[in-house]
Scaffold this active site. Structure first.
Site, mmCIF file in Angstrom:
data_model
loop_
_atom_site.group_PDB
_atom_site.id
_atom_site.type_symbol
_atom_site.label_atom_id
_atom_site.label_comp_id
_atom_site.label_asym_id
_atom_site.label_seq_id
_atom_site.Cartn_x
_atom_site.Cartn_y
_atom_site.Cartn_z
ATOM 1 C CG ASN A 42 38.442 51.768 40.365
ATOM 2 O OD1 ASN A 42 37.629 52.728 40.502
ATOM 3 N ND2 ASN A 42 38.166 50.643 39.646
ATOM 4 C CB ILE A 43 41.994 56.259 36.933
ATOM 5 C CG1 ILE A 43 41.350 57.380 38.131
ATOM 6 C CG2 ILE A 43 42.121 56.966 35.662
ATOM 7 C CD1 ILE A 43 42.282 58.673 38.423
ATOM 8 C CD GLU A 44 39.160 49.591 35.210
ATOM 9 O OE1 GLU A 44 38.658 49.374 34.314
ATOM 10 O OE2 GLU A 44 39.016 48.807 36.084
ATOM 11 C CB CYS A 53 44.454 51.058 43.442
ATOM 12 S SG CYS A 53 44.752 49.594 42.574
ATOM 13 C CD GLU A 55 42.622 50.688 47.656
ATOM 14 O OE1 GLU A 55 42.370 51.062 46.324
ATOM 15 O OE2 GLU A 55 42.464 49.616 47.886
ATOM 16 C CB CYS A 86 45.649 45.435 45.327
ATOM 17 S SG CYS A 86 46.518 46.813 44.744
ATOM 18 C CB CYS A 89 46.759 49.803 47.536
ATOM 19 S SG CYS A 89 46.140 50.354 45.937
HETATM 20 N N1 THU Z 1 41.146 48.348 42.418
HETATM 21 C C1 THU Z 1 41.248 49.262 43.466
HETATM 22 O O1 THU Z 1 41.154 50.494 43.002
HETATM 23 N N2 THU Z 1 41.809 48.988 44.538
HETATM 24 C C2 THU Z 1 41.949 47.686 45.136
HETATM 25 O O2 THU Z 1 42.616 47.823 46.233
HETATM 26 C C3 THU Z 1 41.756 46.721 44.283
HETATM 27 C C4 THU Z 1 41.603 46.731 43.047
HETATM 28 C C5 THU Z 1 40.841 48.495 41.169
HETATM 29 C C6 THU Z 1 41.851 48.383 39.957
HETATM 30 C C7 THU Z 1 40.822 48.055 38.781
HETATM 31 O O3 THU Z 1 40.447 49.143 38.177
HETATM 32 C C8 THU Z 1 39.755 47.410 39.423
HETATM 33 O O4 THU Z 1 39.588 47.503 40.739
HETATM 34 C C9 THU Z 1 39.896 45.817 39.078
HETATM 35 O O5 THU Z 1 40.892 45.056 39.791
#
Ligand code: THU
Length: 135
Positions: A42-44, A53, A55, A86, A89
């Site tokens: 995941n890259i915020e 996300c 995935e 999520c 995804c």
């Molecule tokens: N996140 C994912 O990478 N995959 C998911 O299926 C659920 C959420 C990440 C997004 C965000 O960076 C962090 O989790 C919190 O929501």
């Protein structure tokens, strides 16, 4: 393909998570029908909305390298509780795979559950719906 190999990939990429806002690390490993696997984290973003996300990072890496169909995907978020993909995804997985795609939801190489896309995203909206509407 061993589920464990995909989980290992997810665990490795989880370490690369860029998540300074949520501090929630996620990694994914995706197997395409070519037999190749790709990992992602995941890259915020400070603006929150552009966050990607794990995935989708892994899937988009594969698609952009010429892959077309997904066979299985492993995801590791929390190491204490199972972290399911999520909704966004799930929709992206459904674009490149049918209801038989295996979704491996893991805490570790030994502790995981396997679901099919049919179980976690039934009644999917797909390009077929758009094609039918244009007839
Ligand atoms: N996140 C994912 O990478 N995959 C998911 O299926 C659920 C959420 C990440 C997004 C965000 O960076 C962090 O989790 C919190 O929501």
């Amino acid at each position: 393909m061993e589920y464990k190999e995909l989980i290992r990939m997810a665990l490795d990429y989880r370490k690369r998570s860029y998540s300074p806002y949520s501090n929630f690390k996620v990694g994914a490993g995706v197997l395409f029908t070519s037999g190749k696997i790709y990992g992602g984290c995941n890259i915020e973003n400070a603006a929150f909305g552009p966050t990607n996300c794990a995935e989708r990072t892994a899937i988009f890496k594969g698609i952009s390298e010429g892959e077309t169909r997904i066979e299985a995907i492993a995801v590791v978020g929390s190491l204490e509780e199972y972290t399911y993909p999520c909704g966004v995804c799930r929709q992206v997985i459904s674009e490149f795979g049918d209801q038989n795609v295996k979704v491996i939801i893991a805490k570790s190489e030994e502790d995981y559950i396997v679901k099919s896309m049919g179980e976690i995203l039934p009644g999917t909206f797909t390009k077929v719906d758009l094609e039918n509407n244009n007839k």
